[in-house]
Design a protein around this motif. Structure first.
Motif, PDB file in Angstrom:
ATOM      1  N   ALA A   3      27.996  16.913 -16.163  1.00 42.40           N
ATOM      2  CA  ALA A   3      27.236  18.040 -16.691  1.00 42.40           C
ATOM      3  C   ALA A   3      25.820  17.969 -16.135  1.00 42.40           C
ATOM      4  N   VAL A   4      25.090  19.081 -16.250  1.00 42.73           N
ATOM      5  CA  VAL A   4      23.684  19.121 -15.830  1.00 42.73           C
ATOM      6  C   VAL A   4      22.824  19.289 -17.078  1.00 42.73           C
ATOM      7  N   ARG A   5      21.983  18.315 -17.330  1.00 44.38           N
ATOM      8  CA  ARG A   5      21.093  18.340 -18.485  1.00 44.38           C
ATOM      9  C   ARG A   5      19.676  18.692 -18.074  1.00 44.38           C
ATOM     10  N   ILE A   6      18.920  19.267 -19.016  1.00 39.08           N
ATOM     11  CA  ILE A   6      17.472  19.371 -18.835  1.00 39.08           C
ATOM     12  C   ILE A   6      16.906  18.037 -19.314  1.00 39.08           C
ATOM     13  N   ARG A   7      16.628  17.138 -18.358  1.00 40.05           N
ATOM     14  CA  ARG A   7      16.139  15.813 -18.757  1.00 40.05           C
ATOM     15  C   ARG A   7      14.672  15.908 -19.197  1.00 40.05           C
ATOM     16  N   ALA A   8      13.911  16.755 -18.507  1.00 33.91           N
ATOM     17  CA  ALA A   8      12.495  16.943 -18.872  1.00 33.91           C
ATOM     18  C   ALA A   8      12.118  18.398 -18.623  1.00 33.91           C
ATOM     19  N   PHE A   9      11.435  19.006 -19.584  1.00 31.00           N
ATOM     20  CA  PHE A   9      10.961  20.386 -19.411  1.00 31.00           C
ATOM     21  C   PHE A   9      10.028  20.467 -18.213  1.00 31.00           C
ATOM     22  N   GLY A  10      10.069  21.606 -17.542  1.00 38.83           N
ATOM     23  CA  GLY A  10       9.137  21.816 -16.436  1.00 38.83           C
ATOM     24  C   GLY A  10       9.850  22.406 -15.243  1.00 38.83           C
ATOM     25  N   ASP A  11       9.612  21.831 -14.052  1.00 39.99           N
ATOM     26  CA  ASP A  11      10.188  22.410 -12.840  1.00 39.99           C
ATOM     27  C   ASP A  11      11.659  21.988 -12.703  1.00 39.99           C
ATOM     28  N   PRO A  12      12.363  22.538 -11.700  1.00 44.46           N
ATOM     29  CA  PRO A  12      13.809  22.275 -11.576  1.00 44.46           C
ATOM     30  C   PRO A  12      14.157  20.794 -11.395  1.00 44.46           C
ATOM     31  N   ARG A  47      14.605  25.839 -19.507  1.00 40.01           N
ATOM     32  CA  ARG A  47      14.236  24.649 -18.707  1.00 40.01           C
ATOM     33  C   ARG A  47      12.733  24.418 -18.698  1.00 40.01           C
ATOM     34  N   ARG A  48      11.975  25.506 -18.689  1.00 38.10           N
ATOM     35  CA  ARG A  48      10.508  25.358 -18.681  1.00 38.10           C
ATOM     36  C   ARG A  48       9.975  24.942 -20.050  1.00 38.10           C
ATOM     37  N   GLY A  49      10.816  25.013 -21.085  1.00 35.61           N
ATOM     38  CA  GLY A  49      10.362  24.668 -22.436  1.00 35.61           C
ATOM     39  C   GLY A  49       9.829  25.874 -23.183  1.00 35.61           C
ATOM     40  N   ALA A  50       9.967  27.066 -22.571  1.00 31.96           N
ATOM     41  CA  ALA A  50       9.387  28.268 -23.186  1.00 31.96           C
ATOM     42  C   ALA A  50      10.131  28.689 -24.455  1.00 31.96           C
ATOM     43  N   LEU A  51      11.347  28.200 -24.642  1.00 31.16           N
ATOM     44  CA  LEU A  51      12.109  28.585 -25.830  1.00 31.16           C
ATOM     45  C   LEU A  51      12.306  27.383 -26.770  1.00 31.16           C
ATOM     46  N   ALA A  52      11.412  26.381 -26.656  1.00 33.42           N
ATOM     47  CA  ALA A  52      11.540  25.185 -27.505  1.00 33.42           C
ATOM     48  C   ALA A  52      11.442  25.548 -28.990  1.00 33.42           C
TER      49      ALA A  52
END
Ligand SMILES: NC(=O)c1ccc[n+]([C@@H]2O[C@H](COP(=O)([O-])OP(=O)(O)OC[C@H]3O[C@@H](n4cnc5c(N)ncnc54)[C@H](OP(=O)(O)O)[C@@H]3O)[C@@H](O)[C@H]2O)c1
Length: 320
Positions: A3-12, A47-52
């Motif tokens: 699977a592909v996780r968002i490990r850290a918010f920010g860039d790809p 991914r950018r964290g805009a919907l945290a």
């Protein structure tokens, strides 16, 4: 499974391929071996964290719209689903993966004439566009403007408005080449991002579907006819201006309406019925699946780089 996780918010670069245990379906769920998953503008916002603030935290696996084959069924699910080709809306992400568990209510049979790649560009965004037009109380013969028409939702909204008998379907987009492609999908007038550039475009619109928001939103209030309705469907251009309410009130005598629309407020069964119709329409060639590019799961970062660069017309698709 992978699977592909968002490990850290920010860039790809914050996206990472991880190995996870094989999926086991809970009661009422099926496991789908994912053959295609749609990559949407919303995935980039998450991914950018805009919907945290909406609960999308680091560790999230994006991907809501998948197509593939059912490999296992949980308690309470008819065993005949096993082995069937399906389309599904997970609603909770998880689709950037080789396997995903989905409640059976969110699964539809995949029409045999429709590829998994095409299916994931139609079913989810098409239903959003359909119900957004309905929320805007669109009726045939009205003039429609789709602001931000080049994305996954916009290309469906253009087709649906044209098919439903809009008197005009204007679009905003950033290039003439995109404008030509939107014309082939049913757009009658092509405007730049500020809403200019076509002298023959209608002076006003009865319905504006807005996928962009951002500072430029208020200017579009003046593109509404009296009794016109502007429905905010997305916010890829950032939050709306803080004085939007006072700008609306300043146009009091034109009886304008501003509304937000979220598919989350549409009853699940209604969404599924429209998705089923649209997948069938796409299989018959009556709706066009607009696929920008097809990449492997390991190329999720590249997919998001393309999203961030504004390169994507229609939908990008990953094929795990
Ligand atoms: N309401 C719902 O139920 C619902 C459901 C799913 C998603 N969403 C929302 O819908 C949005 C994603 O939709 P999508 O995938 O169709 O969009 P998208 O592909 O990310 O963007 C749509 C288009 O907007 C234009 N655009 C991008 N940034 C802009 C800017 N700063 N100013 C003006 N135009 C800009 C681009 O076209 P050009 O370069 O050609 O101008 C782009 O192709 C997200 O906000 C997501 O949260 C809403």
């Amino acid at each position: 499974m992978k699977a592909v996780r968002i490990r850290a918010f920010g860039d790809p670069e914050g996206l990472a391929v991880v190995a996870l245990p094989t999926s086991v379906p809970a009661g009422n769920e099926v496991v789908i071996a994912v053959e295609a998953v749609g990559v949407s503008g919303a995935d980039a916002l998450i991914r950018r964290g805009a919907l945290a603030a909406y609960g999308f935290t680091e560790g999230f696996i994006p991907g809501n719209e998948v197509a593939g084959t059912v490999t296992a069924v949980g308690d309470g699910v008819d065993a005949s689903w096993e082995g069937r080709r399906v389309w599904a809306f997970t609603g909770t992400g998880g689709g950037y993966a080789t396997q995903v568990c989905v409640p059976i209510e969110q699964v539809l049979p995949l029409p045999s004439a429709l590829s998994p790649v095409d299916a994931v560009t139609v079913g989810g965004s098409g239903a959003v566009a359909h119900f957004a037009l309905r929320h805007a109380r669109f009726t045939p013969g009205e003039a429609v403007l789709v602001r931000g028409a080049a994305g996954g939702i916009g290309v469906m909204a253009v087709q649906l408005a044209a098919r439903a008998g809009a008197s005009a379907v204007a679009v905003t987009t950033s290039s003439a080449e995109r404008g030509d492609r939107l014309r082939r999908l049913g757009a009658t007038h092509v405007l730049d991002r500020c809403g200019n550039g076509d002298a023959d475009a209608p002076a006003g619109y009865d319905v504006i579907l807005d996928i962009v928001a951002g500072d430029g939103l208020s200017a579009f209030l003046d593109r509404l006819n009296p009794n016109g309705r502007l429905v905010a469907v997305g916010a890829v251009g950032g939050p709306p201006p803080a004085d939007l309410g006072s700008k609306l009130m300043a146009r009091f005598q034109r009886s304008l309406s501003f509304a937000t629309f979220s598919a989350a407020t549409v009853p699940a069964a209604d969404l599924q019925a429209v998705r089923r119709d649209q997948l069938d329409a796409a299989a018959r060639g009556e709706l066009t699946a607009v696929v920008h590019d097809v990449l492997g799961l390991e190329q999720a970062r590249l997919a998001h780089q393309k999203l961030d660069a504004g390169e994507v017309f229609g939908r990008l698709v990953l094929t795990p």
